[in-house]
Design an enzyme around this catalytic site. Structure first.
Site, PDB file in Angstrom:
ATOM      1  N   TYR A  22      43.244  33.511  30.051  1.00 48.24           N
ATOM      2  CA  TYR A  22      41.754  33.306  30.343  1.00 48.24           C
ATOM      3  C   TYR A  22      41.218  33.065  31.696  1.00 48.24           C
ATOM      4  O   TYR A  22      40.361  33.626  32.352  1.00 48.24           O
ATOM      5  CB  TYR A  22      41.445  32.002  29.438  1.00 48.24           C
ATOM      6  N   HIS A 108      36.243  31.180  39.993  1.00 44.00           N
ATOM      7  CA  HIS A 108      35.132  32.018  39.255  1.00 44.00           C
ATOM      8  C   HIS A 108      33.864  31.647  39.859  1.00 44.00           C
ATOM      9  O   HIS A 108      33.624  30.238  40.160  1.00 44.00           O
ATOM     10  CB  HIS A 108      35.031  31.641  37.697  1.00 44.00           C
ATOM     11  N   HIS A 121      33.636  27.547  40.746  1.00 34.57           N
ATOM     12  CA  HIS A 121      34.461  26.469  40.249  1.00 34.57           C
ATOM     13  C   HIS A 121      35.855  27.165  40.261  1.00 34.57           C
ATOM     14  O   HIS A 121      36.005  28.440  40.093  1.00 34.57           O
ATOM     15  CB  HIS A 121      33.943  25.795  39.159  1.00 34.57           C
ATOM     16  N   HIS A 123      40.095  26.910  38.377  1.00 34.43           N
ATOM     17  CA  HIS A 123      40.877  26.342  37.366  1.00 34.43           C
ATOM     18  C   HIS A 123      42.281  26.556  38.066  1.00 34.43           C
ATOM     19  O   HIS A 123      42.590  27.203  38.804  1.00 34.43           O
ATOM     20  CB  HIS A 123      40.902  27.354  36.111  1.00 34.43           C
TER      21      HIS A 123
END
Length: 245
Positions: A22, A108, A121, A123
């Protein structure tokens, strides 16, 4: 406008590899790849052959039934900084909190459903197993740790044996570190904006924290409601990410 956001998630056995695809916008998530601007990984064991997905797939298969296969940091990045500067602050945070544990990251930059502005942001997926100098087959890495014969068992978990209070204190320290890193970078690059890791109450701001709305909820809002929400925001608001994180 810089906003502070740090959230930690725990992904149980069977969820880590899907989360990896993802954030990297791979596999079934490839169609969402327009917002992906950077990816990377580090400290992978030799048995992963440089592929973080291999690590997470093994964690999903070999962690104990109720074990955590991966932890994830969600971090809002200062919109005032360039992509390269955002990478610098992210790596500084990784170095200061993750150390030599295996990790994978993605940045992203979607466009906010309400603000119509970039919402950068990151991850960061982290393996909680601590490298100890023993090279193990990747399936062995996630077995139970053997304190008497470490090379025969799995790698020790960083969170193992820590009390809830200690873990809470460590999280508070990470939140403060992330604010300090961003503020130092904003000052270094000539921006007046600052972020604050504290709650609104601790900052002396008399306003309820903004609830997560999401793109679907925003589509159902009237223009007046959108205008009121935008007006209510301040540079110190703890705005949640507006895309599915």
């Amino acid at each position: 406008m810089s906003t502070y956001h740090l959230r930690v998630k725990s992904h149980m056995k069977g969820k880590a590899a899907d989360r990896s695809t993802y954030i990297a916008r791979e596999g079934k998530y490839r169609t969402r790849g327009d917002d992906l601007v950077a990816t990377g990984s580090g400290n992978l064991p030799e048995s992963a052959n440089g592929n973080p997905y291999c690590l997470w797939k093994s964690a999903d298969k070999h962690e104990r039934a109720n074990g955590c296969a991966a932890r994830e940091f969600e971090l809002a990045l200062p919109a005032e900084l360039t992509l390269e500067q955002q990478k610098e602050v992210l790596h500084e945070f990784i170095d200061g909190t993750i150390g030599d544990k295996p990790f994978q990251f993605a940045i992203h930059q979607p466009v906010g459903a309400l603000s119509c502005q970039s919402n950068p942001h990151a991850h960061v997926l982290v393996c909680d197993r601590i490298p100890d100098g023993f090279e193990r087959p990747i399936d062995q890495m996630f077995r139970r740790y053997n304190p008497h014969y470490p090379s025969r068992g799995g790698a020790r978990k960083d969170s193992g044996g820590k009390s809830a209070q200690v873990l809470r204190e460590e999280l508070v320290a990470k939140r403060k570190l992330w604010a300090d890193i961003q503020n130092a970078a904003l000052e270094k690059h000539g921006h007046a904006a600052r972020v604050d890791h504290r709650s609104l109450e601790a900052q002396g701001i008399e306003r309820a924290p903004e609830r997560h709305i999401g793109p679907g909820g925003i589509r159902n809002m009237t223009e007046e409601d959108k205008a009121r929400l935008v007006q209510a925001r301040t540079p110190h608001s703890h705005v949640k990410l507006k895309q599915d994180t």
